[in-house]
Design a protein around this motif. Structure first.
Motif, mmCIF file in Angstrom:
data_model
loop_
_atom_site.group_PDB
_atom_site.id
_atom_site.type_symbol
_atom_site.label_atom_id
_atom_site.label_comp_id
_atom_site.label_asym_id
_atom_site.label_seq_id
_atom_site.Cartn_x
_atom_site.Cartn_y
_atom_site.Cartn_z
ATOM 1 N N SER A 3 0.829 -1.209 0.000
ATOM 2 C CA SER A 3 0.000 0.000 0.000
ATOM 3 C C SER A 3 0.864 1.259 0.000
ATOM 4 C CB SER A 3 -0.952 -0.003 1.194
ATOM 5 O OG SER A 3 -0.237 -0.048 2.416
ATOM 6 N N LEU A 4 1.954 1.241 0.735
ATOM 7 C CA LEU A 4 2.870 2.391 0.795
ATOM 8 C C LEU A 4 3.525 2.627 -0.566
ATOM 9 C CD1 LEU A 4 4.453 4.448 2.703
ATOM 10 C CD2 LEU A 4 6.214 2.701 2.702
ATOM 11 N N LEU A 5 4.032 1.564 -1.171
ATOM 12 C CA LEU A 5 4.744 1.706 -2.444
ATOM 13 C C LEU A 5 3.811 2.093 -3.593
ATOM 14 C CD1 LEU A 5 7.208 -1.317 -2.143
ATOM 15 C CD2 LEU A 5 7.699 1.115 -1.776
ATOM 16 N N VAL A 6 2.658 1.456 -3.668
ATOM 17 C CA VAL A 6 1.703 1.787 -4.733
ATOM 18 C C VAL A 6 1.208 3.218 -4.563
ATOM 19 C CG1 VAL A 6 -0.597 1.267 -5.675
ATOM 20 C CG2 VAL A 6 0.998 -0.592 -5.176
ATOM 21 N N SER A 7 0.914 3.617 -3.335
ATOM 22 C CA SER A 7 0.445 4.976 -3.074
ATOM 23 C C SER A 7 1.499 6.008 -3.465
ATOM 24 C CB SER A 7 0.091 5.146 -1.592
ATOM 25 O OG SER A 7 -0.953 4.282 -1.237
ATOM 26 N N THR A 8 2.742 5.735 -3.103
ATOM 27 C CA THR A 8 3.831 6.662 -3.430
ATOM 28 C C THR A 8 3.991 6.782 -4.936
ATOM 29 O OG1 THR A 8 4.992 6.119 -1.375
ATOM 30 C CG2 THR A 8 6.286 7.154 -3.120
ATOM 31 N N GLY A 9 4.072 5.658 -5.625
ATOM 32 C CA GLY A 9 4.289 5.680 -7.067
ATOM 33 C C GLY A 9 3.151 6.309 -7.836
ATOM 34 N N ALA A 10 1.934 5.939 -7.489
ATOM 35 C CA ALA A 10 0.771 6.460 -8.214
ATOM 36 C C ALA A 10 0.673 7.974 -8.081
ATOM 37 C CB ALA A 10 -0.512 5.800 -7.711
ATOM 38 N N VAL A 11 0.865 8.488 -6.878
ATOM 39 C CA VAL A 11 0.743 9.932 -6.672
ATOM 40 C C VAL A 11 1.949 10.674 -7.241
ATOM 41 C CG1 VAL A 11 0.639 11.754 -4.917
ATOM 42 C CG2 VAL A 11 -0.879 9.777 -4.767
ATOM 43 N N ILE A 138 1.081 8.132 4.269
ATOM 44 C CA ILE A 138 2.535 8.288 4.160
ATOM 45 C C ILE A 138 2.957 8.173 2.695
ATOM 46 C CG2 ILE A 138 4.770 7.236 4.705
ATOM 47 C CD1 ILE A 138 3.542 6.457 7.446
ATOM 48 N N GLY A 139 2.419 7.200 1.987
ATOM 49 C CA GLY A 139 2.775 6.997 0.589
ATOM 50 C C GLY A 139 2.330 8.141 -0.307
ATOM 51 N N THR A 140 1.085 8.588 -0.161
ATOM 52 C CA THR A 140 0.609 9.674 -1.022
ATOM 53 C C THR A 140 1.321 10.978 -0.695
ATOM 54 O OG1 THR A 140 -1.307 10.106 0.411
ATOM 55 C CG2 THR A 140 -1.645 8.630 -1.481
ATOM 56 N N THR A 141 1.616 11.196 0.572
ATOM 57 C CA THR A 141 2.376 12.398 0.952
ATOM 58 C C THR A 141 3.789 12.330 0.387
ATOM 59 O OG1 THR A 141 1.066 12.659 2.972
ATOM 60 C CG2 THR A 141 3.196 13.787 2.892
ATOM 61 N N ALA A 142 4.423 11.170 0.482
ATOM 62 C CA ALA A 142 5.758 11.005 -0.102
ATOM 63 C C ALA A 142 5.707 11.229 -1.610
ATOM 64 C CB ALA A 142 6.311 9.615 0.213
#
Length: 190
Positions: A3-11, A138-142
Motif C-alpha cells: 500500500s505504501l509503495l503503490v500509493s507513493t508511485g501512483a501519486v 505516508i505513501g501519497t504524501t511522499a
C-alpha cells in the motif's frame, strides 16, 4: 508495504504536471523560500490526505466488499481518464496569500488546491482498496513531495525539461492498471 509503495508511485507520477506542482513552481518563484514552501506542502498534504484516507477507509468498512471493488475499480478508471487532462493554475489564487508568508500561503493554497483533486480522490480510493490509512497517507504524501520538492528547488528550469503530456499518459496507464486489477480480483471480470 504494498500500500505504501503503490500509493507513493501512483501519486508521484500523477502529480507531475498537476496544478499543485504548477502551484509549487509559482510559490517558489514568488517567495524564493524553499524550506517554508516545502514544509507548507508537507503540512497541507498530510492534513488533506489524512481526511481523504479516513473517508476511503470508512467507505471500505461501510460498503459491501463486492460493491466496493466495483466502485474503486470504476474510480481508478475515471482517474486514468482524468490524468489525461492538463491542469492549469491561476496566479491570482496565490497573490492573495502574499502578506502572510511563504509557509502559510503554501499550506492554505495547497490544502485548497488538493480539495477534489485527483490525488485526494486517489488517496481515498487507495485507502479503500488497501483498507489501511497510515501507509496510504505516508505513501501519497511522499509521492506529493517526490514530485513537488524538485519543482520548488529547481523552479521553471525543471518544469521545462519534462513533457507533462507524457507523464499524464504514464499516470493514466497506472490508474487504468489499478482499475483493471480491481475488476479482475476475486473473479469480478473472470
Amino acid at each position: 508495504m504494498e500500500s505504501l509503495l503503490v500509493s507513493t508511485g501512483a501519486v508521484a507520477i500523477s502529480e507531475i504536471g498537476d496544478k499543485t506542482q504548477l502551484l509549487a513552481l509559482l510559490l517558489a518563484t514568488r517567495f524564493r523560500q524553499p524550506v517554508p514552501i516545502i514544509l507548507g506542502i508537507l503540512v497541507a498534504t498530510v492534513l488533506n490526505h489524512a481526511v481523504a484516507a479516513l473517508a476511503g477507509s470508512w467507505v471500505a468498512s461501510a460498503v459491501d466488499p463486492e460493491w466496493l471493488r466495483w466502485g474503486v475499480a470504476i474510480l481508478f478508471l475515471a482517474m486514468a481518464a482524468w490524468a489525461l487532462i492538463p491542469d492549469k493554475i491561476d496566479e491570482g489564487e496565490v497573490k492573495s496569500f502574499g502578506a502572510h508568508g511563504a509557509f502559510l500561503a503554501t499550506t492554505i493554497a495547497f490544502f485548497l488546491a488538493e480539495m477534489g483533486d485527483k490525488t485526494q480522490i486517489a488517496t481515498a480510493a487507495l485507502a479503500a482498496r488497501f483498507e489501511t490509512v497510515i501507509p496510504v497517507v505516508i505513501g501519497t504524501t511522499a509521492g506529493m513531495l517526490i514530485a513537488d520538492v524538485p519543482a520548488v528547488l529547481c523552479g521553471h528550469a525543471f518544469a521545462h525539461k519534462i513533457n507533462p503530456r507524457y507523464v499524464r499518459y504514464v499516470a493514466a496507464v497506472i490508474f487504468a492498471g489499478l482499475g483493471i486489477t480491481m475488476l479482475m480480483e476475486d473473479g469480478l471480470f473472470a
